[in-house]
Design a protein around this motif. Sequence first.
Motif, short mmCIF file in Angstrom:
data_model
loop_
_atom_site.label_atom_id
_atom_site.label_comp_id
_atom_site.label_asym_id
_atom_site.label_seq_id
_atom_site.Cartn_x
_atom_site.Cartn_y
_atom_site.Cartn_z
N GLN A 218 0.83 -1.21 0.00
CA GLN A 218 0.00 0.00 0.00
C GLN A 218 0.86 1.26 0.00
O GLN A 218 0.54 2.26 -0.63
N LEU A 219 1.95 1.22 0.76
CA LEU A 219 2.83 2.39 0.88
C LEU A 219 3.61 2.62 -0.41
O LEU A 219 3.85 3.76 -0.79
N GLN A 220 3.97 1.54 -1.08
CA GLN A 220 4.74 1.68 -2.32
C GLN A 220 3.90 2.38 -3.38
O GLN A 220 4.41 3.17 -4.16
N LYS A 221 2.58 2.10 -3.35
CA LYS A 221 1.69 2.76 -4.32
C LYS A 221 1.66 4.26 -4.09
O LYS A 221 1.62 5.04 -5.03
N LYS A 222 1.67 4.66 -2.81
CA LYS A 222 1.62 6.09 -2.49
C LYS A 222 2.96 6.77 -2.75
O LYS A 222 3.01 7.95 -3.05
N TYR A 223 4.03 6.04 -2.55
CA TYR A 223 5.37 6.63 -2.68
C TYR A 223 6.16 5.82 -3.71
O TYR A 223 6.91 4.91 -3.36
N PRO A 224 5.97 6.15 -4.99
CA PRO A 224 6.48 5.27 -6.07
C PRO A 224 8.00 5.15 -6.14
O PRO A 224 8.49 4.18 -6.72
N ARG A 225 8.75 6.07 -5.56
CA ARG A 225 10.20 5.93 -5.61
C ARG A 225 10.70 4.89 -4.59
O ARG A 225 11.89 4.56 -4.58
N ALA A 226 9.80 4.42 -3.72
CA ALA A 226 10.20 3.45 -2.69
C ALA A 226 10.24 2.03 -3.27
O ALA A 226 9.54 1.73 -4.23
N HIS A 227 11.08 1.18 -2.71
CA HIS A 227 11.09 -0.23 -3.06
C HIS A 227 10.20 -0.98 -2.08
O HIS A 227 10.35 -0.80 -0.87
N TYR A 228 9.33 -1.85 -2.60
CA TYR A 228 8.56 -2.73 -1.71
C TYR A 228 9.36 -4.02 -1.52
O TYR A 228 9.72 -4.68 -2.48
N VAL A 229 9.67 -4.33 -0.26
CA VAL A 229 10.57 -5.46 0.00
C VAL A 229 9.97 -6.54 0.89
O VAL A 229 10.69 -7.45 1.33
N GLY A 230 8.67 -6.47 1.16
CA GLY A 230 8.07 -7.47 2.04
C GLY A 230 8.48 -7.24 3.49
O GLY A 230 9.25 -6.32 3.78
N CYS A 231 7.98 -8.07 4.39
CA CYS A 231 8.26 -7.85 5.81
C CYS A 231 9.67 -8.30 6.18
O CYS A 231 10.13 -9.34 5.74
N LEU A 232 10.33 -7.48 6.98
CA LEU A 232 11.67 -7.83 7.48
C LEU A 232 11.58 -8.81 8.64
O LEU A 232 12.58 -9.39 9.04
N MET A 233 10.39 -8.91 9.22
CA MET A 233 10.26 -9.72 10.44
C MET A 233 9.58 -11.06 10.14
O MET A 233 8.76 -11.14 9.26
N SER B 89 -2.17 -9.89 23.17
CA SER B 89 -1.07 -8.94 23.25
C SER B 89 -1.50 -7.52 22.91
O SER B 89 -2.48 -7.30 22.20
N HIS B 90 -0.73 -6.55 23.40
CA HIS B 90 -0.86 -5.16 22.93
C HIS B 90 -0.39 -5.11 21.48
O HIS B 90 0.12 -6.10 20.95
N ALA B 91 -0.49 -3.94 20.84
CA ALA B 91 -0.27 -3.90 19.39
C ALA B 91 1.18 -3.62 18.98
O ALA B 91 1.44 -3.34 17.82
N GLY B 92 2.13 -3.70 19.91
CA GLY B 92 3.52 -3.45 19.56
C GLY B 92 4.06 -4.47 18.56
O GLY B 92 3.76 -5.67 18.68
N SER B 93 4.84 -4.00 17.60
CA SER B 93 5.29 -4.90 16.53
C SER B 93 6.21 -5.98 17.09
O SER B 93 6.22 -7.10 16.58
N GLY B 94 6.98 -5.68 18.13
CA GLY B 94 7.87 -6.67 18.73
C GLY B 94 7.10 -7.89 19.21
O GLY B 94 7.39 -9.02 18.80
N SER B 95 6.08 -7.67 20.07
CA SER B 95 5.29 -8.79 20.60
C SER B 95 4.55 -9.52 19.48
O SER B 95 4.46 -10.75 19.50
N ILE B 96 4.01 -8.76 18.54
CA ILE B 96 3.23 -9.38 17.47
C ILE B 96 4.08 -10.37 16.69
O ILE B 96 3.72 -11.54 16.53
N GLU B 98 7.02 -11.67 17.45
CA GLU B 98 7.58 -12.73 18.28
C GLU B 98 6.56 -13.88 18.40
O GLU B 98 6.90 -15.04 18.29
N THR B 99 5.29 -13.50 18.62
CA THR B 99 4.24 -14.51 18.76
C THR B 99 3.99 -15.24 17.44
O THR B 99 3.88 -16.47 17.40
N LEU B 100 3.90 -14.47 16.35
CA LEU B 100 3.62 -15.08 15.05
C LEU B 100 4.73 -16.03 14.62
O LEU B 100 4.48 -17.10 14.07
N LYS B 101 5.98 -15.64 14.90
CA LYS B 101 7.11 -16.48 14.52
C LYS B 101 7.10 -17.80 15.28
O LYS B 101 7.54 -18.82 14.78
N LEU B 102 6.58 -17.77 16.53
CA LEU B 102 6.49 -19.00 17.32
C LEU B 102 5.23 -19.79 16.99
O LEU B 102 4.96 -20.82 17.58
N GLY B 103 4.46 -19.27 16.04
CA GLY B 103 3.30 -20.00 15.56
C GLY B 103 2.17 -20.12 16.56
O GLY B 103 1.40 -21.08 16.53
#
Lengths: 233, 176
Positions: A218-233, B89-96, B98-103
Amino acid sequence: MEEGCSCFYSKMGTKLSIGLLIVLAIVLLMVRVLYVVYWCGKPFPKGASQSFSTLVVLGSGGHTAEMLSLLSVLRKDRFTPRFYIAAATDNMSLQKAHSFEDSVAEKPVVKEASSQFMKIYRSREVGQSYVTSVWTTIVAIVHALWLMIRIRPQVILCNGPGTCIPLCVIAFLFKVMGIRWSSIFYVESVARVKKLSLSGFLLYKLRIADQFFVQWPQLQKKYPRAHYVGCLM
Amino acid sequence: MEDSENSKKRIVFVTVGTTSFDALVKAVVSEHVKDELLKRGYTHLLIQMGRGIFFPTKCEGADGSLVVDYFTFSSSIADHIRSASLVISHAGSGSIFETLKLGKPLIVVVNEDLMDNHQCELAEALEERKHLYYTRPHTLHQTLTKMELESLVRYTPGDGTPVARIIDRFLGFPDD
């Protein structure tokens, strides 16, 4: 009458030439800024073999986790030495960076990794009044300048904390002044889905970031110079 | 997604993160939420309450009621998540993440008192992809009664490889 007139004209002349000089200086500066902006975001020629001194700006909690996720896949020999900076009030982030560097150093492939850890004063803590923050902002800027003069990084990695703004602006000024050319990479936090953070917005709009990454389409659509790279986490 | 080793002890772990979120703590210990958790076969309710000033009543779990316990902070949140059958959990990305990665099945509760509440964006986006349930303190009970944990989609963790590739190319390094 005639004398007075010529005197008037010569005064006008010096004023005019000073004015012209100032205008010229401003034009030259603008040209230089535009030149730098033009070359920001242009890739380097292929065939790099040297390593880049790298500044890593850490945020708190989630930001740091995302940054370490990126660092874990970057080749350490290409980004060395590494300088970590975190807010002076943030005790956890540098600790995490320390243990990350320790875990990297254990691998036999990588030689003794050179890394340094530094703290930076924040211009404004949460809840601080705006009057006192004028003074703390000045202190923070001077401190950031001092750190940047010492480090003069070639690569800056940042992902969101406000502390990265003064550092990136100083890096840009270094480019304009010809002190050091650096490449700034900004990864917007995974928590930003529809709107950029203030730091991200500024670095994108002012074209200070050489490459800009977002983790949601969604953000890449708004900011076209950005690269969409999926979630880092 | 259920933890089969803990088939007798089924823990609901509640985490508020580094600040406080009393509205969430109050919501999870309310009678109708506790009843719903019992009905769904959970046996323990463990609350990480942070800097909150609302202390729930501990309960030993005599005569088949829910065991309730709490603590303020812990350096091993990941261990608590690992031993839980459900995480609230609260909405912090860390907790979210961490939980999702542990399935683990996850309900994210958004703190409406926060001023700059961009964090609900993340929970909302992940709910759209069916990785979690997303609710507010006063609708937690409704979410619990309606939720179907089987329909949650397991999260596949991402990494920094795409970013690293673009950075390397930008700086002129050859692809590996």
